[in-house]
Write an enzyme that holds these catalytic residues in place. Structure first.
Site, PDB file in Angstrom:
ATOM      1  N   GLU A 259       0.809  -1.220   0.000  1.00  0.00           N
ATOM      2  CA  GLU A 259       0.000   0.000   0.000  1.00  0.00           C
ATOM      3  C   GLU A 259       0.844   1.272   0.000  1.00  0.00           C
ATOM      4  O   GLU A 259       0.530   2.225  -0.707  1.00  0.00           O
ATOM      5  CB  GLU A 259      -0.946   0.004   1.200  1.00  0.00           C
ATOM      6  CG  GLU A 259      -2.111  -0.956   1.058  1.00  0.00           C
ATOM      7  CD  GLU A 259      -3.228  -0.633   2.025  1.00  0.00           C
ATOM      8  OE1 GLU A 259      -3.992   0.321   1.788  1.00  0.00           O
ATOM      9  OE2 GLU A 259      -3.327  -1.352   3.048  1.00  0.00           O
TER      10      GLU A 259
ATOM     11  N   HIS B  62       7.710 -26.637   5.127  1.00  0.00           N
ATOM     12  CA  HIS B  62       7.119 -27.882   4.642  1.00  0.00           C
ATOM     13  C   HIS B  62       6.650 -27.795   3.196  1.00  0.00           C
ATOM     14  O   HIS B  62       6.066 -28.754   2.686  1.00  0.00           O
ATOM     15  CB  HIS B  62       5.959 -28.296   5.558  1.00  0.00           C
ATOM     16  CG  HIS B  62       6.407 -28.669   6.930  1.00  0.00           C
ATOM     17  ND1 HIS B  62       6.666 -29.973   7.321  1.00  0.00           N
ATOM     18  CD2 HIS B  62       6.695 -27.903   8.017  1.00  0.00           C
ATOM     19  CE1 HIS B  62       7.066 -29.985   8.581  1.00  0.00           C
ATOM     20  NE2 HIS B  62       7.080 -28.732   9.026  1.00  0.00           N
TER      21      HIS B  62
ATOM     22  N   LYS C 227     -13.218   0.442  -5.760  1.00  0.00           N
ATOM     23  CA  LYS C 227     -14.429   0.784  -5.012  1.00  0.00           C
ATOM     24  C   LYS C 227     -15.415   1.558  -5.872  1.00  0.00           C
ATOM     25  O   LYS C 227     -16.638   1.337  -5.794  1.00  0.00           O
ATOM     26  CB  LYS C 227     -14.055   1.591  -3.764  1.00  0.00           C
ATOM     27  CG  LYS C 227     -13.356   0.791  -2.685  1.00  0.00           C
ATOM     28  CD  LYS C 227     -13.023   1.656  -1.475  1.00  0.00           C
ATOM     29  CE  LYS C 227     -12.395   0.852  -0.360  1.00  0.00           C
ATOM     30  NZ  LYS C 227     -12.053   1.681   0.821  1.00  0.00           N
TER      31      LYS C 227
END
Length: 359
Positions: free
Chosen positions: A243, A259, A353
């Site tokens: 950001e 893993h 948005k």
């Protein structure tokens, strides 16, 4: 050709940071003090005896405080706590759930939707917000509201999203209030010391955050945290780099990444050389994980561009968490300025948005 800014040129940094994100980082200790005052005066309408689980619902900067509390409280709470980043809530949420809706703006559509679900399920609700539709809904429905100051980017309001939330759990009686308050005050004092080491007035030669930003510049930051200590801090570093600096970053946690992801460090070799790895370390990391980090560090040094260990500081858990956050927050803003980016804007999120609002 873009000329990289001189991180030791204070005037140049000010001109490149019109939204004063560096100032927002600098004043985090005062923000936490302010948040603690707000918390001291909060009046919560919550029946502790009904609370069998806690769900914090929010997105982005408003959710990260919940995740920090979740990890911090994991060995302190006697009931489950989860963080929800969705329009809906888990099926188990009901009348025995405390739902904490966190939206800095008060208008986050996913959080407003989750609020409606919590209301329909009969959950007890606390709203943490600066205003917007969330405060209107919560007040109209008679639910508890913790109103926090506006004027910041949500990601810069980490003190305001963490402190009232953790103190709310303490005020309700789910955590030890005196212990929480003492830990917050230690964090405040520590950050005031650390900003004398990390702020723009401190030269790159003596400034860890500036040094990290230089390492990240034109490279790919990879942040590794540790389960139950720095896992959310690693996530925070990644989000802040994205950001603030408008640059990609990656995070994962020990021991899980040993893993699977560890094996993905062979090809393509030219890309791996652009990786700048940061390993976040804490004195409370499990002893076996500490050994894993030491071994993994030696493996990675053979294939990536660089590996830097960053150690937490302080005695209490909250102080150590925020010591790591502070270093990463400063580094992300310095990287933004090296990139020639305004650390305060989030144009692509705003575009998203606006397009959603049209649908």
């Amino acid at each position: 050709m873009v000329i990289m800014i001189n991180l030791d040129d204070i005037e140049a940094l000010k001109q490149a940071d019109p939204g004063e994100m560096l100032e927002a980082v600098y004043t985090l200790p005062e923000q936490m003090e302010q948040a603690l005052k707000i918390a001291e005066n909060m009046h919560l309408k919550v029946d502790k005896d009904r609370v069998k689980n806690v769900v914090v619902t929010g997105l982005g900067g408003s959710a990260i405080g919940g995740d920090l509390v979740r990890v911090f409280a994991a060995n302190r709470l006697d009931i489950p706590m989860a963080v929800n980043r969705d329009y809906v809530l888990p099926k188990y949420v009901g009348q025995d759930t405390l739902v904490i809706t966190s939206s800095y703006s008060g208008n986050t559509e996913e959080t407003l939707s989750a609020y409606d679900v919590a209301k329909a399920k009969g959950a007890q609700i606390i709203a943490i917000t600066t205003g917007g539709m969330l405060i209107k809904k919560a007040q109209a429905d008679g639910h508890s509201v913790i109103e926090i100051p506006a004027g910041l980017q949500p990601r810069a309001a980490i003190g305001l999203s963490f402190v009232p939330l953790v103190m709310a759990l303490a005020k309700i009686g789910l955590l030890n209030e005196a212990d929480i308050r003492a830990q917050i005050w230690e964090a405040v004092a520590l950050l005031k010391t650390m900003r004398q080491e990390l702020s723009p007035s401190v030269s790159e030669a003596n400034n860890l955050s500036k040094q990290l930003a230089k390492k990240f510049y034109n490279n790919y930051p990879v942040i590794y945290g540790v389960v139950n200590t720095s896992e959310v801090v690693a996530q925070r570093w990644k989000g802040q780099i994205c950001e603030n600096a408008k640059a990609p970053a990656h995070y994962n946690i020990f021991p899980e990444w040993n893993h699977n992801e560890l094996v993905g460090t062979e090809y393509p070799s030219d890309l791996l050389k652009r990786f700048q790895v940061v390993m976040l370390r804490d004195k409370n990391d499990h002893p076996r994980i500490q050994k894993r980090i030491d071994i993994t560090k030696d493996i990675l040094k053979q294939v990536v561009g660089g590996v830097t260990e960053v150690h937490s500081r302080g005695d209490s858990d909250i102080a150590r968490i925020f010591s790591l956050i502070y270093i990463g927050d400063y580094a992300s803003v310095y990287l933004a300025l090296l990139n020639g980016a305004n650390p305060s804007t989030v144009e692509k999120i705003d575009l998203l948005k606006n397009k959603l609002a049209q649908m």
